[in-house]
Design a protein around this motif. Structure first.
Motif, PDB file in Angstrom:
ATOM      1  N   TYR A 285      -4.075   0.631   7.068  1.00 31.65           N
ATOM      2  CA  TYR A 285      -3.654   0.835   5.715  1.00 31.65           C
ATOM      3  C   TYR A 285      -3.390   2.287   5.345  1.00 31.65           C
ATOM      4  O   TYR A 285      -2.400   2.667   4.851  1.00 31.65           O
ATOM      5  CB  TYR A 285      -4.818   0.362   4.701  1.00 31.65           C
ATOM      6  CG  TYR A 285      -4.261   0.014   3.278  1.00 31.65           C
ATOM      7  CD1 TYR A 285      -3.344  -1.197   3.058  1.00 31.65           C
ATOM      8  CD2 TYR A 285      -4.323   0.886   2.380  1.00 31.65           C
ATOM      9  CE1 TYR A 285      -2.869  -1.187   1.434  1.00 31.65           C
ATOM     10  CE2 TYR A 285      -4.162   0.822   1.065  1.00 31.65           C
ATOM     11  CZ  TYR A 285      -3.268  -0.317   0.649  1.00 31.65           C
ATOM     12  OH  TYR A 285      -2.881  -0.423  -0.728  1.00 31.65           O
ATOM     13  N   TYR A 288      -0.344   3.740   8.114  1.00 33.56           N
ATOM     14  CA  TYR A 288       0.829   3.279   7.838  1.00 33.56           C
ATOM     15  C   TYR A 288       1.253   3.047   6.272  1.00 33.56           C
ATOM     16  O   TYR A 288       2.580   3.377   6.124  1.00 33.56           O
ATOM     17  CB  TYR A 288       0.918   1.978   8.591  1.00 33.56           C
ATOM     18  CG  TYR A 288       0.980   2.085   9.945  1.00 33.56           C
ATOM     19  CD1 TYR A 288       2.208   2.786  10.610  1.00 33.56           C
ATOM     20  CD2 TYR A 288      -0.052   1.738  10.878  1.00 33.56           C
ATOM     21  CE1 TYR A 288       2.055   3.107  12.060  1.00 33.56           C
ATOM     22  CE2 TYR A 288       0.141   1.860  12.254  1.00 33.56           C
ATOM     23  CZ  TYR A 288       1.089   2.550  12.818  1.00 33.56           C
ATOM     24  OH  TYR A 288       0.998   2.710  14.298  1.00 33.56           O
ATOM     25  N   VAL A 289       0.232   2.786   5.440  1.00 37.50           N
ATOM     26  CA  VAL A 289       0.687   2.360   4.174  1.00 37.50           C
ATOM     27  C   VAL A 289       0.493   3.793   3.173  1.00 37.50           C
ATOM     28  O   VAL A 289       1.748   4.230   2.607  1.00 37.50           O
ATOM     29  CB  VAL A 289      -0.081   1.222   3.447  1.00 37.50           C
ATOM     30  CG1 VAL A 289       0.353   1.092   1.919  1.00 37.50           C
ATOM     31  CG2 VAL A 289       0.065   0.027   4.240  1.00 37.50           C
ATOM     32  N   GLN A 291      -0.011   6.899   4.828  1.00 35.56           N
ATOM     33  CA  GLN A 291       0.594   7.920   5.661  1.00 35.56           C
ATOM     34  C   GLN A 291      -0.639   9.079   5.545  1.00 35.56           C
ATOM     35  O   GLN A 291       0.066   9.949   5.075  1.00 35.56           O
ATOM     36  CB  GLN A 291       1.836   8.192   5.408  1.00 35.56           C
ATOM     37  CG  GLN A 291       2.765   6.836   5.473  1.00 35.56           C
ATOM     38  CD  GLN A 291       4.145   7.073   5.371  1.00 35.56           C
ATOM     39  OE1 GLN A 291       4.573   8.220   5.081  1.00 35.56           O
ATOM     40  NE2 GLN A 291       5.135   5.860   5.711  1.00 35.56           N
ATOM     41  N   ALA A 345      -2.449  -5.758  -1.871  1.00 36.64           N
ATOM     42  CA  ALA A 345      -2.049  -4.652  -1.020  1.00 36.64           C
ATOM     43  C   ALA A 345      -1.158  -3.729  -1.466  1.00 36.64           C
ATOM     44  O   ALA A 345      -0.975  -2.465  -1.115  1.00 36.64           O
ATOM     45  CB  ALA A 345      -1.363  -5.509   0.192  1.00 36.64           C
ATOM     46  N   ASP A 346      -0.445  -4.075  -2.362  1.00 40.88           N
ATOM     47  CA  ASP A 346       0.525  -3.224  -3.252  1.00 40.88           C
ATOM     48  C   ASP A 346      -0.062  -2.212  -4.058  1.00 40.88           C
ATOM     49  O   ASP A 346       0.416  -1.314  -4.686  1.00 40.88           O
ATOM     50  CB  ASP A 346       1.639  -3.910  -3.945  1.00 40.88           C
ATOM     51  CG  ASP A 346       2.528  -4.900  -3.026  1.00 40.88           C
ATOM     52  OD1 ASP A 346       2.413  -4.653  -1.948  1.00 40.88           O
ATOM     53  OD2 ASP A 346       3.060  -5.946  -3.631  1.00 40.88           O
ATOM     54  N   PRO A 348      -3.219   0.343  -3.913  1.00 46.09           N
ATOM     55  CA  PRO A 348      -4.488   0.805  -3.251  1.00 46.09           C
ATOM     56  C   PRO A 348      -5.825   0.940  -3.871  1.00 46.09           C
ATOM     57  O   PRO A 348      -6.793   0.787  -3.278  1.00 46.09           O
ATOM     58  CB  PRO A 348      -3.876   2.540  -2.975  1.00 46.09           C
ATOM     59  CG  PRO A 348      -2.284   2.208  -2.978  1.00 46.09           C
ATOM     60  CD  PRO A 348      -2.112   1.371  -4.119  1.00 46.09           C
TER      61      PRO A 348
END
Length: 368
Positions: A285, A288-289, A291, A345-346, A348
């Motif tokens: 997470y 990649y999400v 970064q 998940a959208d 944080p």
């Protein structure tokens, strides 16, 4: 109540010098052993925590990103490793059952399996990426299997040692409650340091350099501390020197596969590995999400505090609710907030908040 806790803490501090090498009356663990198991355990669990960075999963940055192994191949490799892991269970049980040394039944394995486990974990980061893809998969699978084999016995020896340091269940629960809080610092430090320092190396968490530097460093520290546990603890098992255990492998297999409690416990461990595996999504997470390698290090530090309340409350809840009810309660809490992660998940904040609360149950679950 506050004064009572302070007085109790002060009394404990004053009691340490008097009972450093000799257990208090009615007890079996002296403070020297308590310290060796708790702080030496930081080293054992430091090495154990490195296993999460070499997992056969797409979320593993080293294997899935740096080496670029495809998820489908990682899936097949994981299945093979699990089959091997099932087959080695009776073999390991037989070896430990027939172990009878002057150092005890479990302590010798802190030395015999800790070093090989650390070596194979480190080797996972030094496989040349230029090798043929198939050869690379074979080497990764082989090194991971050997690392898991030695590490599982290493971890088993450490956790089982707590069971034989005292025959008193209440004293054992107190030991686990406090020591688990202390030795959990090992994984916490690894999970904070590795992601943050990875940002200073080429490729970060998706490269090789960070692992090739940090894995050996943590391994040396981990082994040194586990030697402390080996050196300053004593197993409280009385076995005649001339006694030789005669547990036949065939008899062990027959008893094992007819033992429903073993299979229930084994199934619980399999499901437990999935339960604990939820935490590995944090790396994916953040990298990649969000970064950010640094964010991963910070969140590891924050998430690392979540299990503390459960560890400290476990003995109290066990007395009031019973161990079985506590186990159910901690796992229900874990399950509820894990499900919430699927729908947040959208966001944080909500996602990481759910992960924090899901992790809160892990500490209590481990003690129970």
């Amino acid at each position: 109540m506050k004064n009572g806790l302070i007085n109790k803490a002060l009394a404990t501090v004053r009691d340490i010098p008097a009972h450093w090498t000799k257990a208090p009356e009615g007890k079996h663990i002296c403070y020297k052993e308590f310290a060796a198991y708790s702080f030496g355990g930081i080293g054992v669990n430091t090495i154990n925590s490195l296993m999460s960075y070499i997992g056969l999963a797409a979320t593993c940055m080293l294997v899935g990103s740096a080496y670029g192994i495809k998820p489908v191949h990682l899936g097949w490799m994981s299945v093979i490793v699990n089959i091997i892991n099932l087959a080695k269970t009776p073999l390991v049980s037989m070896i430990i059952d027939n172990t009878n040394t002057k150092y005890g039944k479990f302590r010798p394995y802190l030395l015999l399996t800790g070093v090989p486990a650390a070596i194979f974990i480190c080797l996972m980061a030094f496989i040349p990426n230029s090798l043929d893809y198939t050869v690379k998969c074979v080497l990764i699978g082989t090194f991971h299997t050997l690392a898991l084999l030695f590490q599982s016995v290493y971890a088993l020896a450490f956790t089982s040692l707590a069971q034989v340091l005292t025959p008193d269940g209440e004293e054992r629960t107190s030991l686990l409650s406090i020591s688990q809080f202390i030795y959990s610092l090992g994984p916490s430090i690894v999970n904070i340091v590795l992601p943050i320092f990875a940002g200073f190396f080429e490729g970060g968490m998706a490269g090789f350099t960070a692992y090739r530097v940090i894995f050996p460093a943590f391994s040396v520290i981990g082994i040194a501390l586990s030697v402390w546990t080996f050196k300053d603890t004593r197993e409280k098992i009385i076995v005649p020197k001339d006694y030789v255990a005669k547990v036949k492998f065939s008899e062990g297999i027959k008893s094992l596969y007819g033992n429903r409690h073993f299979w229930l416990f084994y199934l619980y461990n399999i499901l437990g590995s999935m339960k604990y595996g939820i935490g590995s999504i944090l790396t994916w997470y953040c990298i990649y999400v969000m970064q950010s390698d640094a964010t991963l290090g910070i969140m590891n530090a924050v998430i690392g505090t979540a299990s503390v309340p459960g560890m400290l409350l476990a003995p109290v809840l066990a007395k009031k609710l019973g161990k079985k009810n506590c186990l159910i309660l901690f796992n229900l809490v874990r399950a509820v907030f894990t499900v919430l992660m699927m729908f947040t998940a959208d966001s944080p904040v909500l996602f990481l908040g759910s992960l924090y609360l899901a992790t809160l149950a892990i500490g209590g679950d481990g003690v129970i």
